[in-house]
Write an enzyme that holds these catalytic residues in place. Sequence first.
Site, PDB file in Angstrom:
ATOM      1  N   ASN A 381       0.843  -1.200   0.000  1.00 50.94           N
ATOM      2  CA  ASN A 381       0.000   0.000   0.000  1.00 50.94           C
ATOM      3  C   ASN A 381       0.877   1.249   0.000  1.00 50.94           C
ATOM      4  OD1 ASN A 381      -2.732   1.436   0.573  1.00 50.94           O
ATOM      5  ND2 ASN A 381      -1.350   2.258   2.127  1.00 50.94           N
ATOM      6  N   GLU A 382       0.702   2.102  -1.013  1.00 47.18           N
ATOM      7  CA  GLU A 382       1.381   3.406  -1.078  1.00 47.18           C
ATOM      8  C   GLU A 382       2.869   3.292  -0.755  1.00 47.18           C
ATOM      9  OE1 GLU A 382      -0.799   6.143   1.409  1.00 47.18           O
ATOM     10  OE2 GLU A 382      -2.261   6.547  -0.160  1.00 47.18           O
ATOM     11  N   ASN A 436      -4.997   5.006  -4.640  1.00 46.54           N
ATOM     12  CA  ASN A 436      -5.561   5.805  -3.560  1.00 46.54           C
ATOM     13  C   ASN A 436      -5.572   7.260  -4.024  1.00 46.54           C
ATOM     14  OD1 ASN A 436      -5.379   3.401  -2.188  1.00 46.54           O
ATOM     15  ND2 ASN A 436      -3.726   4.036  -0.846  1.00 46.54           N
ATOM     16  N   TRP A 516     -12.623   5.306   1.870  1.00 50.49           N
ATOM     17  CA  TRP A 516     -11.723   5.425   3.028  1.00 50.49           C
ATOM     18  C   TRP A 516     -12.362   6.369   4.014  1.00 50.49           C
ATOM     19  CZ3 TRP A 516      -7.900   2.431   4.380  1.00 50.49           C
ATOM     20  CH2 TRP A 516      -7.076   2.832   5.430  1.00 50.49           C
ATOM     21  N   LYS A 537     -12.190  10.353   8.467  1.00 55.82           N
ATOM     22  CA  LYS A 537     -12.821  10.134   7.161  1.00 55.82           C
ATOM     23  C   LYS A 537     -13.892   9.050   7.197  1.00 55.82           C
ATOM     24  CE  LYS A 537      -8.849  11.595   4.375  1.00 55.82           C
ATOM     25  NZ  LYS A 537      -7.825  11.686   5.428  1.00 55.82           N
TER      26      LYS A 537
END
Length: 796
Positions: A381-382, A436, A516, A537
């Site tokens: 992820n990222e 994302n 998210w 969020k």
Amino acid sequence: MRQTIKFNENWQFSKDRVHHETVNLPHTWNAVDGMDGKGQYDRGEYFYTKQFPTPSLREGERVVLEVLAAGLSAKVFVNDRELGSHEGGYSSFTVDMTDALYPGESQSAKSNTVTITVDNTNRSHIYPQMADFTFYGGLYRGVNLLILPGTHFEVAFHGAGGLAITPEIADSLSQAAILHLNSWVTNPSPDYTVRYLITDREEKAVAEVWRPSADSKADVLLPSPHLWQGVDDPYLYRCTATLVYRNETVDEVSSRFGIRSFSVDPEKGFFLNGKPMMLRGVSRHQDRLWKGNALTREEHYEDAALIAELGANTVRLAHYQHSRDFYDACDEYGFIVWAEIPYISCQSDDPKAHENCRLQMEDLIYQNYNHPSICFWGISNEITIAGEKPGLIGNHEDLNALVKQIDPGRLTTIAHVSMLPMDSALHGITDVESYNHYFGWYGGTYENNEKWLDEFHAKHPEICLGLSEYGAEGIITYQPDAPKCRDYSEAYQAEYHEHMAKILMERPYLWATHVWNMFDFGCAARNEGGTAGRNNKGLVTMDRKIKKEAFYLYKAYWSREPFVYLCGRRYAQRTGNTATVKVYSNLSRVSLYVNGMPFATQHGDRVFLFENVPLSNGFTFLTATADTASYVFSDNNSVSGNSSASGYPSGIRNTAMQSSFTVSDSITLEKVGKKPDIYTLPQEEDDADGVANWFEQVTTVASDAPMEFSEEHFSVHDTINDISANDEAFSILAGAMYSMTGMRMKKSMLAMMGQKTLYELSDMMTGMGGVPDSKVPENALQIINAELGKVKKVKQ
């Protein structure tokens, strides 16, 4: 027979081995400081100790400790002997304690002492290294004591259950299913036999096969299987493996499973059992307010029930292995699951870290292999937030190959950071991919989302593209009259998601999209919107008590449960003589009543806007009603591959309505002379809009000019934390980052990358394209360094 004993009561927890606190498991020492907004949380190596008598054992029996999770690493000692360790904070592991136990035959037998040291400090070879969530420490899923016969189903291999079920729908056999069964037996011999019994949901036996314990692989044919069909019909079978010694059953393990096939098409999206299904859902973190990640089975199931109420049909379980309880719930509710490991944000420079990646991936797959809900294994992820490190591509290729070796029947995926270039070498490694994106929150406008998605799809029609994260903060206190980006209001969050829900339903080529986040979650370093220590969020508050307005927006798009919801209830005190009233519903005709009298009826699609609604002096009572005769869903709610906004994902299973009925919702508003101050977000010192192009405001530097560095002045070789601590230096950093990335970064957000230097993050900053219509110079780093060099460091 094996015994599984919960081993959770009366542990002694200590941080210094001197002072002790009695705790019950699950437990985390970060339940408060992991989210209290003070900016730091306790990361240390601490001790859980428990005394227990040696169980009464038959000849050959073993005593095994099963630790369901220890964040982030652990060592196990029994009677001062180190027996085992585990590195990875989200998977289970076992330790055989038998040989270290004191003899237990007499009443005066000595008690045993087990100590588990648990460590959530940063270790360069253990992931996660850095991320935008709290790394809770503790034994937060509990511990079991297993008493096993000498010959038993394996428990030591990656903490897995010793039983694997691989269903295959055999086209050549008229849609019959073949079950490929395998089990692993410790100390097998010809005297032991494995029996597999397959039962259906009603516990009726449907198949059986016997195998020798040393060669226990078997295939079973189910002629007319009942398929696992996601949220519409999550049908589960059970396989029970029994270890038999002549006429005696000595061990038994079982697992539920579902029979399904799936695939992804780059143009038509996801297919389940050959039928198109538009995957639209949420991401989830596993913590709660003032509990951290020490959740009970009931709390995991409550989370799943809320996701089901929303109508989602997919869940991304970020950013680590979740509890087996939640995977069980996903099987039962029929969610399509993306499961992943915490290879996130930054690749460690420690060469041993990749082995830890492999270990955590192996644990994730082996421990959760039988869950039909899991269709996708997430690789990272990222991972390029902190720049693309040497070996990063090779590590991803190796992880992808590892997954395919262990589990060739599922697909691999990856979540890219927004600024990853469209031509990056990371593309094409996994079977499917997602990005994302936070256009409309950290930078840009929410209309940038569809522009970017369509551009990528046109450039890479061969890639199965999804949206793995998108969202905006929503703090229910703030109630602006004109919501805008980064005002942290519930109203802007809802407006953002109104746009996103619509445009994502119009793009069937997106194989999956995940909001998210489903719930607000702990992030100790954050300090945004006046609510520190959390990421806000979520569609639901962190305590699970309040569903925000955006929750009902998605329910209007995704759920089959007829409902109507009046927005604006927390904007309870208003000035003026009229108000605009918004209603969400999955019914196509909504009526609004004011003080019991009809005001207006509208025909629409999900979002209904009533203008100039009169406000009385004092209180005004509003009621919205809708008749289920205007229900918008057809009986078959699955999305076809060519659907546009008229198609919606399968929602909560609902019996067909025999007759229509009315649903309603009511709120009360008060007319006041002055809007309460609490409704307005306080301006924060690092939340200024900034200039459109910072580089046009500063001195130009020749492209061939060497960068100069001074120990007395700031430079690009200083860490983000050091630069952020100086207001003048931070203004340079914030301005440059906004121009280069289009993202307005607050100090608390940058704290996640605080130990990285600006030089190390330069690749990330140049990858997104910056503010529209602004030019970023090729020698941007030299210009930033020159400006930082004008700022003198304050000696401590």
